[in-house]
Design an enzyme around this catalytic site. Structure first.
Site, PDB file in Angstrom:
ATOM      1  N   ARG A 169       0.848  -1.203   0.000  1.00 27.94           N
ATOM      2  CA  ARG A 169       0.000   0.000   0.000  1.00 27.94           C
ATOM      3  C   ARG A 169       0.880   1.250   0.000  1.00 27.94           C
ATOM      4  O   ARG A 169       0.588   2.226  -0.688  1.00 27.94           O
ATOM      5  CB  ARG A 169      -0.941   0.012   1.204  1.00 27.94           C
ATOM      6  CG  ARG A 169      -2.073  -0.988   1.108  1.00 27.94           C
ATOM      7  CD  ARG A 169      -3.046  -0.853   2.277  1.00 27.94           C
ATOM      8  NE  ARG A 169      -3.873   0.335   2.171  1.00 27.94           N
ATOM      9  CZ  ARG A 169      -4.703   0.751   3.128  1.00 27.94           C
ATOM     10  NH1 ARG A 169      -4.801   0.081   4.259  1.00 27.94           N
ATOM     11  NH2 ARG A 169      -5.417   1.834   2.953  1.00 27.94           N
ATOM     12  N   CYS A 225      -1.390   5.962   8.871  1.00 29.32           N
ATOM     13  CA  CYS A 225      -1.760   4.715   8.196  1.00 29.32           C
ATOM     14  C   CYS A 225      -2.863   5.050   7.208  1.00 29.32           C
ATOM     15  O   CYS A 225      -2.819   6.073   6.538  1.00 29.32           O
ATOM     16  CB  CYS A 225      -2.173   3.658   9.210  1.00 29.32           C
ATOM     17  SG  CYS A 225      -3.524   4.176  10.292  1.00 29.32           S
TER      18      CYS A 225
END
Length: 274
Positions: free
Chosen positions: A175, A233
């Site tokens: 990611r 995050c």
């Protein structure tokens, strides 16, 4: 330094004395709802704490899990039986990746004694302690929310820190690199941020690494004592796990609560890949 972690044995002793509020913070990205797992079995006396509604405000420009208002958080914690002068222990079944958000949010709003069950529910069961389906009726707590107990970053501050300090990206490496993005509309990372997946904070049993091992890990990422550091995050959940791991290591970091879901809400903000 008092550890922010607690063992199953220590929690069992606290619970036997009736001197602790236990919050079950199980949650899965994409479901099923954590309350279903809670109803199937939980630590006796534990109350279910919902990440989406108790630990976050409504999703929007501040990200998918923005910080709740002080008033909303105080109301939720009182409903769950949280008291100012009583220890709180939080747990999940996913290596503390969501329990850490409860730990951080309670600390941010001024609670002085919050600990995370190391290893979570699996460690509790492995130690031979019971689970139950009985849902308790908690006594209304008296917790008073006092914002500012933990350092926090805005989007501008996170971007600046990535260039002048160390901004850790707690998501999976793919990611970070922008190869996949299962939730947010844009893939990639904050330019200058360092990939630091939270999975590397724990061992195969879901327990946190020892403090010296965590210090070594973060040193390899450029974070040492006195380093200006922050973490983000996808939506400010697993980044709290990074902050928790750093506290175990005797380090400190600010949390970018809005995280990537907030960062990409403004198309003028730069995005890096690779």
């Amino acid at each position: 330094m008092t550890s922010p972690l607690i063992t199953p044995a220590a929690l069992a002793e606290l619970a036997d004395r009736g001197g602790v509020t236990v919050l079950d913070v199980r949650w899965r990205l994409g479901g099923p709802p954590g309350i279903e797992s809670y109803r199937e079995g939980h630590i006796p006396g534990a109350v279910y704490c919902d990440l989406d509604t108790d630990l976050a405000g409504p999703p929007g420009t501040g990200g998918r899990h923005p910080l709740p208002s002080a008033e909303a958080f105080q109301s939720a914690m009182r409903r769950l039986g949280v008291f100012d002068g009583r220890p709180v222990v939080v747990y999940d079944d996913a290596a503390a990746t969501t329990a850490a958000r409860a730990w951080w949010t309670l600390r941010y709003f001024g609670h002085q004694d919050v600990r995370v069950l190391d290893g979570g529910l699996p460690a509790w069961i492995a130690a031979g302690h019971p689970v139950t389906k009985e849902v308790p009726a908690p006594v209304e707590g008296d917790f008073t929310a006092r914002p500012g107990g933990m350092p926090m970053l805005s989007a501008d501050e996170a971007g600046e820190l990535a260039g002048r300090g160390v901004l850790l990206d707690a998501r999976a490496a793919e990611r970070y690199r922008g190869e996949v993005e299962p939730v947010d509309p844009v893939a990639g990372h904050v330019p200058g941020a360092v990939s630091a997946p939270t999975t590397d904070n724990v061992g195969p049993d879901g327990r946190f690494l020892a403090p010296d091992e965590l210090r070594s890990r973060f040193a390899g990422l450029g974070v040492g004592e006195g380093t200006r550091a922050g973490a983000y995050c996808g939506s400010g959940v697993t980044a709290a796990h990074e902050v928790l791991a750093m506290e175990i290591a005797g380090l400190s970091a600010a949390l970018y609560v809005g995280s990537w879901s907030d960062w990409v809400s403004d198309p003028s903000r730069p995005v890096a890949t690779g």
